[in-house]
Each structure stands twice: as structure tokens, then as C-alpha cells.
Scaffold this active site. Sequence first.
Site, PDB file in Angstrom:
ATOM      1  N   ASN A  51       0.874  -1.168   0.000  1.00 34.05           N
ATOM      2  CA  ASN A  51       0.000   0.000   0.000  1.00 34.05           C
ATOM      3  C   ASN A  51       0.914   1.222   0.000  1.00 34.05           C
ATOM      4  OD1 ASN A  51      -1.750   2.078   0.476  1.00 34.05           O
ATOM      5  ND2 ASN A  51      -2.418   1.363   2.499  1.00 34.05           N
ATOM      6  N   LYS A  87       0.136   4.236  -0.183  1.00 36.41           N
ATOM      7  CA  LYS A  87      -0.475   5.423   0.453  1.00 36.41           C
ATOM      8  C   LYS A  87      -0.228   6.652  -0.437  1.00 36.41           C
ATOM      9  CE  LYS A  87      -0.191   3.079   4.835  1.00 36.41           C
ATOM     10  NZ  LYS A  87      -0.115   3.155   6.301  1.00 36.41           N
ATOM     11  N   HIS A 135      -9.557   1.250   4.602  1.00 36.66           N
ATOM     12  CA  HIS A 135      -8.309   1.379   5.373  1.00 36.66           C
ATOM     13  C   HIS A 135      -8.565   2.287   6.584  1.00 36.66           C
ATOM     14  CE1 HIS A 135      -4.219   2.428   6.473  1.00 36.66           C
ATOM     15  NE2 HIS A 135      -3.847   1.346   5.824  1.00 36.66           N
ATOM     16  N   GLU A 170      -6.929   4.598   7.799  1.00 33.82           N
ATOM     17  CA  GLU A 170      -6.671   6.029   7.543  1.00 33.82           C
ATOM     18  C   GLU A 170      -7.868   6.672   6.860  1.00 33.82           C
ATOM     19  OE1 GLU A 170      -2.922   5.431   5.587  1.00 33.82           O
ATOM     20  OE2 GLU A 170      -2.064   4.795   7.494  1.00 33.82           O
ATOM     21  N   GLU A 175      -5.443  -5.029  10.246  1.00 35.75           N
ATOM     22  CA  GLU A 175      -4.411  -4.030  10.504  1.00 35.75           C
ATOM     23  C   GLU A 175      -4.686  -3.329  11.832  1.00 35.75           C
ATOM     24  OE1 GLU A 175      -2.427  -2.818   6.548  1.00 35.75           O
ATOM     25  OE2 GLU A 175      -4.063  -1.433   6.914  1.00 35.75           O
ATOM     26  N   GLY A 185       2.515   2.066  10.822  1.00 33.31           N
ATOM     27  CA  GLY A 185       3.463   3.174  10.717  1.00 33.31           C
ATOM     28  C   GLY A 185       4.186   3.484  12.010  1.00 33.31           C
ATOM     29  N   SER A 224       3.452  -2.378  10.104  1.00 36.61           N
ATOM     30  CA  SER A 224       4.908  -2.436  10.287  1.00 36.61           C
ATOM     31  C   SER A 224       5.529  -3.763   9.859  1.00 36.61           C
ATOM     32  CB  SER A 224       5.279  -2.106  11.743  1.00 36.61           C
ATOM     33  OG  SER A 224       4.823  -0.813  12.087  1.00 36.61           O
TER      34      SER A 224
HETATM   35  P1  13P Z   1       3.019   0.229   7.657  1.00 41.12           P
HETATM   36  O1  13P Z   1       3.513  -1.043   7.038  1.00 41.12           O
HETATM   37  O2  13P Z   1       3.771   1.446   7.194  1.00 41.12           O
HETATM   38  O3  13P Z   1       2.887   0.121   9.126  1.00 41.12           O
HETATM   39  O4  13P Z   1       1.519   0.455   7.099  1.00 41.12           O
HETATM   40  C1  13P Z   1       0.634  -0.581   7.164  1.00 41.12           C
HETATM   41  C2  13P Z   1      -0.565  -0.219   6.392  1.00 41.12           C
HETATM   42  O5  13P Z   1      -1.325   0.652   6.770  1.00 41.12           O
HETATM   43  C3  13P Z   1      -0.808  -0.924   5.135  1.00 41.12           C
HETATM   44  O6  13P Z   1      -2.079  -0.663   4.636  1.00 41.12           O
END
Ligand code: 13P
Length: 249
Positions: free
Chosen positions: A9, A11, A94, A96, A166, A172, A212
Site C-alpha cells: 500500500n 499510500k 483502510h 486512515e 491491521e 506506521g 509495520s
Molecule cells: P506500515 O507497514 O507502514 O505500518 O503500514 C501498514 C498499512 O497501513 C498498510 O495498509
Amino acid sequence: MRKIIAAGNWKMNKTPQEAEALITELLPLVNNDDVDVIFCVPFIDIPVAIEMLKGSNVSVGAQNMHFEDKGAFTGEISAKMLYECGVEYVIIGHSERRQYFAETDETVNRKILQAFANELIPIVCCGETLEQREEGITLDWIKGQITNAFVNVSAEQAKETIIAYEPIWAIGTGKVATKEQAEEVCKFIRETIAGLYGQEVAEEIRILYGGSVSGDSAPELFAMEDIDGGLVGGAALKADFGRIVNYNK
Ligand code: 13P
């Protein structure tokens, strides 16, 4: 036997030129026929990704879409637009998007149905906050998210769906869930799907862990019974993604 998925992803990272450079760097590193590899790129990077990944083992995914066919929804992208560009997967719900863009369980459900209506495979995200985990309500929360997401989704569609667990506290933060924590929830998600659709669908549906994930943690996570791969943020933007894809080598 469920095939492992390594989905990146990206982002809101990489301009089209930067995407070209990253794909050039990653493509030789992500060749593993045992794994389904997906790059979920920003909308604007889709054409370059599709062009560069043609004939490769990597599929292209988007990170969101609208639940309506078309119309007066300024700034939005439809499932049909994605499909016509050659996109095969789309991340839905997601954390976010839930946190910053008012995504709800209801819009998640509508988007899943709309994705299937346009031959896209949804990667449906769920996960709890740190507070919810500490309160001990993680499994109830996840059950609610999954149950609401799958309203009116057929058993055939459910089989094709990819779920990504997740935990928000692991996204993150560099704080990866332990393999036992991740397995506990992924197993619970599979049981929830079994409750909704029966054992056969539950055995086939693929459930990813995200939060992560790195080349170091992928092998032990992906070896767990109910974890069928990863949805990867930060590490998908660097050569480490090659180690994740080749977790079994
Ligand atoms: P990270 O791997 O940066 O923690 O992000 C995970 C994520 O949100 C994947 O959709």
C-alpha cells in the site's frame, strides 16, 4: 492451499516519475511464483504502473473508490474507471480512510458490493485501536466490522475477497504485532467468516496482516496458520519489499 499475498500500500507516496523509478527498482526483486504480488498505488500512478507491470507477476491495485456508478461526486473515482485502466484490486476501508475521510462500515459495505459489480477484488481492512485492545474489546470490534462489511455479499464473492487485519497501533509505528497476536485475530476473522458463510468459504478466503511488516518479520508472520500474507505500507516503498515477497526463500 491458500496462496500467500504480498500487497504494497503505497499510500500518498510517489509521483508518476517516482513511481516509474520505484517500479524499475522493485520489479527484479519481487519475482516469486509462490506469491501473489500487488502494488496498490495512488490513482495518478495507475497508468504508469499498469504499463510497466504488463506481462509481469505483479498486479495493480487502487487504494479507494466511490460506491456509486458515476455522477456529481467531485474528486471521486469510480470502480468502472479503475477496471477500465486495468486495475484488479482495490483497498476498501483502510483505517486512515475511516479516521480522516469519514469512511464508515456502511460505506465500506457499499464499496465492496460496487467493487464486485465491476470485477474488482476488494482488500477489506479492519483493525482495532490501542484503547480498544487495552479494554479487551478487540474481537467484538473486529466481528462487528467484518459482519457489517459483508452484508449482501454472496458466498462466491466472499471467497474472492481479501481481508486485511491491521491493528491501528501497529500502522506506521514500527510496532509490529507479535505473530501470536496477529494469528489470534486472523483466526478469529476466519471463524467469523465460517459463521457467516460456512467452512468452505472460510478455508478459501485470504486474510492478511498489516502493520509495520518488514523483511525481518514477514517470514514468521506468514508462517502462521491463518495469516495468508501481508498488506505493507512503509516497507513497500523500498527494496525491503523484495525480502517480504521472498519470505520463503
Ligand atoms: P506500515 O507497514 O507502514 O505500518 O503500514 C501498514 C498499512 O497501513 C498498510 O495498509
